[in-house]
Design a protein around this motif. Structure first.
Motif, mmCIF file in Angstrom:
data_model
loop_
_atom_site.group_PDB
_atom_site.id
_atom_site.type_symbol
_atom_site.label_atom_id
_atom_site.label_comp_id
_atom_site.label_asym_id
_atom_site.label_seq_id
_atom_site.Cartn_x
_atom_site.Cartn_y
_atom_site.Cartn_z
ATOM 1 N N SER A 54 -11.210 11.061 12.651
ATOM 2 C CA SER A 54 -11.403 10.113 11.723
ATOM 3 C C SER A 54 -11.481 10.686 10.395
ATOM 4 N N GLY A 55 -10.926 12.013 10.046
ATOM 5 C CA GLY A 55 -10.968 12.433 8.802
ATOM 6 C C GLY A 55 -11.721 13.513 8.523
ATOM 7 N N GLY A 56 -12.571 14.024 9.446
ATOM 8 C CA GLY A 56 -13.376 14.904 9.345
ATOM 9 C C GLY A 56 -13.111 16.107 10.292
ATOM 10 N N VAL A 57 -14.149 16.929 10.711
ATOM 11 C CA VAL A 57 -13.882 18.020 11.686
ATOM 12 C C VAL A 57 -14.919 18.098 12.879
ATOM 13 N N LYS A 58 -14.536 18.827 13.821
ATOM 14 C CA LYS A 58 -15.537 18.984 14.988
ATOM 15 C C LYS A 58 -15.393 20.421 15.544
ATOM 16 N N THR A 59 -16.448 20.900 16.328
ATOM 17 C CA THR A 59 -16.623 22.124 16.669
ATOM 18 C C THR A 59 -15.614 22.090 17.859
ATOM 19 N N LEU A 60 -15.156 23.513 18.173
ATOM 20 C CA LEU A 60 -14.164 23.538 19.158
ATOM 21 C C LEU A 60 -14.844 25.049 19.831
ATOM 22 N N GLU A 61 -14.554 25.152 21.276
ATOM 23 C CA GLU A 61 -14.768 26.320 21.917
ATOM 24 C C GLU A 61 -13.943 27.618 21.359
ATOM 25 N N ILE A 106 -7.280 16.195 1.632
ATOM 26 C CA ILE A 106 -6.944 15.356 0.444
ATOM 27 C C ILE A 106 -7.785 15.329 -0.805
ATOM 28 N N ALA A 107 -7.239 15.803 -1.945
ATOM 29 C CA ALA A 107 -8.155 15.724 -3.278
ATOM 30 C C ALA A 107 -7.883 14.538 -3.902
ATOM 31 N N ALA A 108 -6.801 14.167 -3.889
ATOM 32 C CA ALA A 108 -6.537 12.746 -4.547
ATOM 33 C C ALA A 108 -4.917 12.365 -4.154
ATOM 34 N N GLY A 109 -4.925 11.077 -3.971
ATOM 35 C CA GLY A 109 -3.712 10.380 -3.589
ATOM 36 C C GLY A 109 -3.366 9.180 -4.099
ATOM 37 N N GLY A 110 -2.314 8.499 -3.696
ATOM 38 C CA GLY A 110 -2.002 7.179 -3.820
ATOM 39 C C GLY A 110 -0.987 6.892 -4.803
ATOM 40 N N ARG A 111 -0.603 7.894 -5.870
ATOM 41 C CA ARG A 111 0.289 7.488 -6.863
ATOM 42 C C ARG A 111 1.824 7.932 -6.579
ATOM 43 N N ASP A 112 2.706 6.978 -6.546
ATOM 44 C CA ASP A 112 3.980 7.294 -6.300
ATOM 45 C C ASP A 112 4.303 7.929 -5.008
ATOM 46 N N GLY A 113 3.431 7.691 -3.973
ATOM 47 C CA GLY A 113 3.670 8.109 -2.661
ATOM 48 C C GLY A 113 3.232 9.557 -2.612
ATOM 49 N N LEU A 114 2.383 10.179 -3.644
ATOM 50 C CA LEU A 114 2.282 11.570 -3.529
ATOM 51 C C LEU A 114 0.810 11.672 -3.363
ATOM 52 N N CYS A 115 0.350 13.062 -2.831
ATOM 53 C CA CYS A 115 -0.999 13.235 -2.860
ATOM 54 C C CYS A 115 -1.114 14.781 -3.073
ATOM 55 N N GLU A 169 0.826 -1.233 0.029
ATOM 56 C CA GLU A 169 -0.084 0.008 -0.021
ATOM 57 C C GLU A 169 0.964 1.126 0.119
ATOM 58 N N GLU A 170 0.997 1.905 -1.199
ATOM 59 C CA GLU A 170 1.758 2.864 -1.334
ATOM 60 C C GLU A 170 1.796 4.245 -0.378
ATOM 61 N N CYS A 171 0.510 4.572 0.158
ATOM 62 C CA CYS A 171 0.478 5.796 1.072
ATOM 63 C C CYS A 171 -0.814 5.732 1.704
ATOM 64 N N LYS A 172 -0.858 6.264 2.972
ATOM 65 C CA LYS A 172 -2.008 6.411 3.657
ATOM 66 C C LYS A 172 -2.723 7.623 3.423
ATOM 67 N N THR A 173 -3.604 7.524 2.416
ATOM 68 C CA THR A 173 -4.310 8.749 2.453
ATOM 69 C C THR A 173 -6.016 8.157 2.045
ATOM 70 N N VAL A 174 -6.807 9.065 2.371
ATOM 71 C CA VAL A 174 -8.311 8.865 2.248
ATOM 72 C C VAL A 174 -8.874 10.249 1.492
ATOM 73 N N GLU A 175 -9.351 10.037 0.255
ATOM 74 C CA GLU A 175 -9.673 11.391 -0.411
ATOM 75 C C GLU A 175 -10.816 11.989 0.508
ATOM 76 N N GLY A 176 -10.716 13.399 0.497
ATOM 77 C CA GLY A 176 -11.910 14.033 1.247
ATOM 78 C C GLY A 176 -11.440 14.227 2.965
ATOM 79 N N ALA A 177 -10.466 13.531 3.399
ATOM 80 C CA ALA A 177 -9.945 13.800 4.565
ATOM 81 C C ALA A 177 -9.036 15.031 4.941
ATOM 82 N N VAL A 178 -9.232 15.505 6.296
ATOM 83 C CA VAL A 178 -8.454 16.571 6.407
ATOM 84 C C VAL A 178 -7.012 16.000 6.938
ATOM 85 N N VAL A 179 -5.952 17.120 6.682
ATOM 86 C CA VAL A 179 -4.725 16.353 6.906
ATOM 87 C C VAL A 179 -3.840 17.597 7.553
ATOM 88 N N LYS A 180 -2.709 17.287 8.200
ATOM 89 C CA LYS A 180 -1.746 18.300 8.798
ATOM 90 C C LYS A 180 -0.593 18.149 8.277
#
Length: 121
Positions: free
Chosen positions: A93-100, A55-64, A24-35
């Motif tokens: 889990s890839g999404g967001v949540k509200t904070l104070e 993440i808009a697209a990922g997985g090829r040659d270890g690039l996203c 598995e080339e890279c750990k990415t999920v399209e649509g997930a927030v990343v840092k």
């Protein structure tokens, strides 16, 4: 909804994604927030992390391809973020949540049925 924010102001950058295994080339999920994970590398967010993009697209040659600007529709957990300027963080889990408090984003639409929110990155 009759209004669409899709494509407005969107811009992207290519990052390295962390390798998971030889198969598995890279750990990415399209649509997930990343840092930022390191020099030119993105990483999955833990709960409460600030995020830099989606993440808009990922997985090829270890690039996203990561969306860093413009409007993005992403999943949320917990209470729906309020419309207007809202403090958000990764939910772990890839999404967001509200904070104070914390990094604030313009929330322009939410779908409580689909559990998604449209924000300006």
């Amino acid at each position: 909804m009759n209004v669409s924010f899709h494509g407005i102001g969107q811009w992207f950058a290519t990052f390295l994604a962390p390798a998971v295994s030889e198969e598995e080339e890279c750990k990415t999920v399209e649509g997930a927030v990343v840092k930022v994970g390191g020099q030119g590398t993105i990483a999955a967010c833990s709960a409460g992390d600030a995020f830099c993009g989606v993440i808009a697209a990922g997985g090829r040659d270890g690039l996203c391809s990561v969306q860093l600007g413009g409007f993005a529709t992403i999943p949320y957990t917990g209470t729906a973020p309020a419309l207007g300027l809202s403090a958000l963080a990764a939910d772990g889990s890839g999404g967001v949540k509200t904070l104070e408090s914390g990094s604030k984003y313009w929330v322009v639409a939410s779908d409580e049925t689909a559990k998604t929110v449209t924000i300006l990155l």
